[in-house]
Design an enzyme around this catalytic site. Structure first.
Site, mmCIF file in Angstrom:
data_model
loop_
_atom_site.group_PDB
_atom_site.id
_atom_site.type_symbol
_atom_site.label_atom_id
_atom_site.label_comp_id
_atom_site.label_asym_id
_atom_site.label_seq_id
_atom_site.Cartn_x
_atom_site.Cartn_y
_atom_site.Cartn_z
ATOM 1 C CD GLU A 75 -3.274 -4.603 8.264
ATOM 2 O OE1 GLU A 75 -3.452 -3.581 8.971
ATOM 3 O OE2 GLU A 75 -2.191 -5.217 8.217
ATOM 4 C CG HIS A 76 -1.608 1.572 6.327
ATOM 5 N ND1 HIS A 76 -0.353 1.562 5.747
ATOM 6 C CD2 HIS A 76 -1.941 2.878 6.426
ATOM 7 C CE1 HIS A 76 0.034 2.796 5.518
ATOM 8 N NE2 HIS A 76 -0.890 3.615 5.918
ATOM 9 C CB CYS A 77 -0.149 -3.337 10.357
ATOM 10 S SG CYS A 77 0.042 -5.052 9.875
ATOM 11 C CG LEU A 121 2.204 -4.340 2.909
ATOM 12 C CD1 LEU A 121 1.106 -5.163 2.268
ATOM 13 C CD2 LEU A 121 3.503 -4.473 2.112
#
Length: 601
Positions: free
Chosen positions: A316-318, A320
């Site tokens: 999950e990109h938010c 990282l």
């Protein structure tokens, strides 16, 4: 040095001068515009930047924010708005994956269990070192990089909200310091189980104990969960819809809130998959958008292990970025499971405690789960992907030819796109800026006048090899120069984007009640409407890196540049898949031709 020792001494992200940003915006967008569109953009910039215009008022507010001692970076508010503010689904649209290099599992009776246990042991060892701040801070060319993102590797979960999401994580005001959780959540056939990986005395479980626990999970989850009961499907919904469903889920039964808490506080997720991927493309597709009932896409880290031991990670990109996950994966795969277990002090303690994570659902929620499952399965089917393994040469050869490997690859993309589609289109490249305090990435726009001259000259039958070479090197040199601009914080897009957000948030109070016309011009819209969205992940520990396309016509290009080869994972919406396949064919040709051209010197 301790892991986070450099954080407060790193330089702040530079805040560009408004006039410099406006000039760069015109320079960066001009190659994509016709004369009329460029004139309109120039007029809008003049309106925006005049002394009594909206630009100086918005920029002055940003300067004040940047000067606040509590502010780490002028982008502090930008990143939550960009990532947590998006309202579409994050599964496939935002999350990304790495497919790990092959592991020698021949001879193992249970390759899935052995690989999963080894990855768990490695991750728990990494957490122990991170908790004690024994992970050495990363440096590039002697310059230390921010390690702040490492605080979001464990026990971190994105929480859906009706307007903007939030993040539940340790190292926060509510939960200061490292995670105290001792469990992970393991998914098997749509069933979820809490499994302890750290014992009551704080010592990790041994490899044999972890393997025994995973066998218990596989036994308990032998029957596939009914589609409308696998709550993980809900994490594929558009964010506001998922927020509403989550609220109803938590309110329906006290046990549901407890189950959400179990998942959200888990160190990470492990997803066991029944299938053995037929090839790297099948593995990549499953890592990107596999069985959503067997996932929790809001979890920061999900390790996914297939029946034959093939494995990867969905992120999950938010909080990282790829560079942080690369260093994490390099550590996981850089030593044997036995070495990791020994380093962590793992000890035999018996089979870890296993508890099912269950939810009470009413008819409305079951219908939501079922609809989410069907919708996401169709969304995945509507995404076309292809792997492009290119093993004729790699980074070492490009360096021998005296060129930046990234510039070489990017010029090949431009040439292939021109040949496939007949024009040069807006192209995004992510540039890491972790040398700054809380630094993340900067948005680079690849198309320059030099790129346009290069692709035109290269396919001009009247051009000599010397002319083609000169145009190629000029475009590559310009690419390197622009990448250095981004690394130095001298790029226009995020600055202008943040000023746009300030107008939305506080425009009335700042005397800018209306959205500036600049943000409606073809210059702003065209520059950011990608035909190619690109990002690289250089590591010998991964076979492929991948993410979804960013628009209805975009080709996503995730590329791994290795010493002897290039591995690319391409994605695009299925209605335009033929163009992606044509692009892939032209790209193979372009890589060969560009290498041969340089080798003729």
């Amino acid at each position: 040095m301790s892991t986070f020792e450099n954080e407060d001494t790193l330089a702040r992200v530079p805040l560009p001068a408004l006039e410099d940003t406006c000039a760069r915006f015109l320079e960066w967008s001009a190659p994509l515009l016709n004369q009329e569109e460029l004139a309109d953009a120039e007029a809008a910039v003049r309106e925006f930047g005049r002394p009594d215009g909206p630009g100086p008022k918005l920029h002055a507010d940003l300067v004040r924010y940047d000067a606040d001692p509590a502010t780490h970076s002028w982008l502090d508010a930008f990143w939550p708005a960009r990532y947590l503010g998006r309202r579409d689904r994050i599964a496939l649209n935002a999350n990304f994956f790495f497919l790990f290099r092959e592991a020698p599992l021949h001879g193992f009776a249970e390759p899935q269990v052995e690989r999963a246990a080894g990855l768990i042991a490695a991750a728990v060892n990494y957490k122990a070192q991170l908790d004690d701040e024994r992970i050495p801070p990363i440096a590039t060319r002697g310059n230390p990089l921010s390690m702040a993102q490492h605080k979001f590797l464990f026990s971190t979960t994105r929480i859906p909200g009706p307007v903007q999401d939030t993040v539940r994580a340790p190292y926060s005001d509510e939960w200061q310091g490292p995670s105290t959780a001792r469990h992970i959540v393991v998914f098997q056939r749509g069933n979820a189980y809490q499994m302890n990986v750290i014992g009551p005395d704080g010592r990790p479980y041994s490899l044999d104990d972890l393997a025994a626990g995973l066998r218990e999970v596989r036994k308990a989850g032998a029957a596939r969960a009914a589609t409308d009961t696998a709550v993980g499907h809900l994490t594929t919904m558009a964010r506001a819809e998922w927020a509403a469903a989550r609220d109803r889920l938590a309110a329906l039964d006290p046990g549901n809130a407890a189950s959400l808490d179990t998942i959200e506080t888990a160190l990470f997720c492990v997803c066991l998959e029944d299938l053995t991927p037929a090839d790297d493309l099948a593995a990549g597709d499953q890592l990107l958008h596999g069985d959503s009932g067997n996932r929790w896409f809001d979890k920061a880290v999900s390790l996914i292990v297939f029946a034959d031991g093939t494995a990867g990670i969905n992120v999950e990109h938010c909080e990282l970025d790829g560079t942080t996950i690369l260093s994490f994966v390099d550590a996981l795969l850089g030593a044997s499971p036995e070495e990791h277990a020994a380093q962590s002090g793992a000890a035999a303690q018996g089979v870890p405690a296993i508890e099912p994570v269950t939810f009470v659902l009413d008819d409305a929620l079951r219908a939501d789960v079922d609809a989410a499952a069907r919708s996401f399965a169709q969304y995945g089917a509507d995404t076309a992907t292809v792997t492009l393994p290119f093993d004729e040469f790699g980074v070492d050869e490009v360096k021998r030819l005296r060129m930046s490997p990234d510039a070489f690859a990017q010029m090949a993309y431009q040439l292939a796109h021109k040949r496939a589609k007949g024009f040069t289109g807006a192209t995004y490249e992510s540039i890491a800026t972790r040398q700054y305090r809380r630094g993340r990435t900067e948005a680079m726009r690849v198309v320059t006048p030099e790129v346009q001259r290069f692709v035109s000259t290269f396919d001009d039958p009247a051009a000599s090899p010397e002319q083609r070479r000169a145009a190629f090197r000029a475009a590559a040199d310009k690419h390197v120069e622009r990448a250095k601009q981004c690394q130095a914080g001298a790029a226009p897009e995020q600055h202008l984007w943040q000023l746009q957000l300030i107008q939305k948030w506080r425009g009335d109070a700042l005397g800018v009640p209306e959205a500036p016309r600049l943000y409606e011009t073809p210059g702003w819209l065209t520059m950011r409407d990608d035909y190619l969205s690109t990002s690289s992940a250089p590591s010998a520990n991964i076979s492929y890196f991948g993410f979804g396309a960013t628009s209805s016509r975009c080709i996503g290009i995730a590329y791994v540049l290795l010493p002897d080869r290039f591995n690319l994972f391409l994605s695009t919406p299925r209605p335009v898949a033929d163009m992606m396949y044509t692009f892939a064919d032209r790209l193979r040709e372009a890589l060969r031709e560009l290498r041969d051209l340089l080798d003729e010197q």
